[in-house]
Scaffold this motif. Structure first.
Motif, PDB file in Angstrom:
ATOM      1  N   ASP A 124      -5.458  52.695  85.602  1.00 57.93           N
ATOM      2  CA  ASP A 124      -5.424  51.319  85.138  1.00 57.93           C
ATOM      3  C   ASP A 124      -5.384  51.233  83.616  1.00 57.93           C
ATOM      4  O   ASP A 124      -5.140  50.197  83.066  1.00 57.93           O
ATOM      5  N   ASP A 149      -0.148  46.215  93.573  1.00 59.78           N
ATOM      6  CA  ASP A 149      -0.581  45.873  92.217  1.00 59.78           C
ATOM      7  C   ASP A 149       0.524  46.036  91.187  1.00 59.78           C
ATOM      8  O   ASP A 149       0.443  45.494  90.087  1.00 59.78           O
ATOM      9  N   ASN A 189      -4.654  41.011  90.135  1.00 63.18           N
ATOM     10  CA  ASN A 189      -5.345  40.193  89.126  1.00 63.18           C
ATOM     11  C   ASN A 189      -4.650  38.845  88.948  1.00 63.18           C
ATOM     12  O   ASN A 189      -4.821  38.178  87.938  1.00 63.18           O
ATOM     13  N   HIS A 215     -10.326  43.072  89.237  1.00 67.20           N
ATOM     14  CA  HIS A 215      -9.237  42.223  89.733  1.00 67.20           C
ATOM     15  C   HIS A 215      -9.833  40.967  90.359  1.00 67.20           C
ATOM     16  O   HIS A 215     -10.799  41.049  91.129  1.00 67.20           O
ATOM     17  N   CYS A 239      -5.454  43.703  98.713  1.00 66.45           N
ATOM     18  CA  CYS A 239      -4.948  44.768  97.821  1.00 66.45           C
ATOM     19  C   CYS A 239      -3.880  45.624  98.459  1.00 66.45           C
ATOM     20  O   CYS A 239      -3.152  46.322  97.758  1.00 66.45           O
TER      21      CYS A 239
END
Length: 482
Positions: free
Chosen positions: A25, A143, A195, A290, A473
């Motif tokens: 990340d 993501d 997010n 997130h 997710c």
């Protein structure tokens, strides 16, 4: 975005899953990539559109789930039958007639196809996106992009951020473009699918990536330049408007000030020293990295007010009889809940559990001292040493490692539809050694039923929660019906 040092984390907790959603990340400076050409999986071929004219994000709650995307990195997930069963429980609950896009390794197709056809889904409803077996990707691949349509001509897109360093997930959108009628595009902005949440008259971006975007403009990593007299914040908002959603204003969710939290905390209980791993899932301005982990969208009530749920560790601790601790970050959740309420959003608070679990590992204080000496710039491990030494720990002592992860039902799939009614697909956790979590499963079921939703309780999602992700997710809404 500040993330914990991976090498130190795995030195302390070597048995942790290697594919946790938080890793990869951390942003780095990098160049751009080109997008591949588009081929339709429908009978017609779609010509690429040079830039989106009216980008509009696909809703996180509104309408039936027409098309949904999954990425299955390996079957049966390296012997993880719990993970396989969790996926199958979701596939079983999704309405027959739903369309699927499945990213998979070629060798796994026959096994995955049976998951769908054995419970009545038509194999014709599946669009297959094969990935070469040598390309590594995760089941968190959603993501790596957001899904949107160009309202100008009703074409559908996966919009990628400027960079996404986790595994091979950044390659997925281009592969989907090659095998389906979706287009892949890229924005000079920082965001991740988890997010972002898309409501009716607004959409939510977690503050961590909003701030990352500002920071990367300032250090000239992103190719965005402000006009004379233009504030950076205005440039960022304008860019999200141009590239991501021209229909809805953006609501930035996060705390005003950075959350002061070390990744590790040294504590003492009875005569034992404990090394608590508390910050693996926290962002600089978000109690969880997130927003889809602690916010659920419900929809508009009869008065036309939008309703959401925001998680509360205090309520979770109350359910389980756990003490409230500073690193549960209750104040951060409360601050974010208040920021929505100030905008006229109706906020329901639901239990969310910051769950402690001993890993079975004991680590010598001397070993931790060496880690601190070898990493003098790492504030997390040095803060931990200060904690333990102040409690009286010495070189020859050992600390029991206790890991904290988030047990959250906020991370769910929501359908608020004229044609199909109101449905929510909720993960469950009260299984096996975690039967104490059954009280959370039942509480959340009752809470959604109180909002007139049909609740679809899914299988055991503990193996996902331990990797800092759950149901939302692992999937991506691609298309919604009424």
């Amino acid at each position: 975005m500040h993330m914990i040092n991976q090498s130190i984390f795995f030195a302390i907790h070597p048995d942790a899953p290697k594919d946790m959603r938080i890793f990869g990340d951390k942003l780095k400076k990098s160049g751009t990539r080109g997008a591949s050409s588009s081929v339709g999986f429908e009978t017609k071929e779609l010509q690429p559109t040079p830039g989106l004219q009216i980008p509009e994000l696909i809703s996180s709650y509104k309408g039936g789930i027409d098309t949904i995307l999954f990425a299955f990195p390996s079957i049966p997930f390296s012997g993880d039958s719990e993970r396989t069963l969790a996926y199958q429980s979701l596939i079983k609950e999704l309405r027959i007639g739903t369309n699927f896009i499945i990213v998979h390794y070629k060798t796994d197709r026959a096994v995955i196809e049976k998951w769908f056809t054995s419970i009545g889904h038509d194999s014709q409803s599946i669009s297959w996106v094969p990935i070469p077996n040598y390309v590594d990707f995760t089941d968190w691949a959603e993501d790596a992009y957001v899904a949107l349509k160009d309202a100008h001509d009703d074409t559908y897109y996966l919009m990628e951020p400027w960079e996404f360093p986790r595994s091979g997930d950044q390659l997925i959108a281009d592969s989907i473009e090659e095998y389906t009628s979706l287009h892949a595009s890229q924005a000079p902005l920082i965001f991740q699918g988890g997010n972002c949440l898309v409501a009716d008259d607004f959409w939510i971006l977690g503050k961590d990536y909003y701030q990352d975007t500002i920071n990367l403009i300032q250090d000239q990593t992103l190719p965005l330049r402000s006009n004379p007299g233009q504030k950076l914040e205005d440039l960022v908002r304008q860019s999200f408007y141009d590239y991501v959603d021209k229909k809805r204003p953006m609501f930035v969710a996060g705390t005003k000030k950075k959350i002061p939290l070390a990744a590790y905390v040294g504590t003492q209980e009875a005569d034992k020293f404990i090394l608590d791993i508390v910050g693996a899932g926290t962002g600089p301005y978000q109690p969880i990295f997130h927003v889809d982990m602690f916010i659920s969208l419900i929809g508009k009530n009869k008065k036309g007010q939008f309703e959401i749920m925001v998680g509360s560790p205090e309520l979770g601790n109350e359910l389980l009889g756990l003490p409230n601790r500073a690193h549960n970050l209750q104040e951060a959740y409360d601050e974010i809940a208040r920021s929505f309420a100030k905008q006229g959003v109706i906020v329901h608070r639901n239990p969310l559990i910051h769950y402690p679990e001993f890993t079975g590992r004991r680590i010598a204080v001397k070993h931790l001292q060496n880690l601190a000496l070898q990493n003098p710039e790492d504030q997390d491990v040095n803060s931990l040493m200060k904690d333990l030494l102040s409690l009286g720990a010495r070189e020859n002592d050992v600390a029991d490692v206790r890991n904290w992860h988030h047990i959250t039902c906020n991370n769910c799939l929501v359908e608020n539809s004229k044609n199909y009614g109101k449905h929510v697909y909720l993960p469950t956790f009260g299984h096996g050694e975690y039967t104490e979590l059954k009280v959370l499963d039942e509480h959340m079921k009752a809470m959604w039923e109180g909002l007139d939703f049909t609740v679809h309780q899914l299988g055991d999602f503990n193996s996902f929660a331990k990797r800092q992700g759950v149901v939302h997710c692992i999937s991506k809404y691609i298309k919604r019906s009424d």
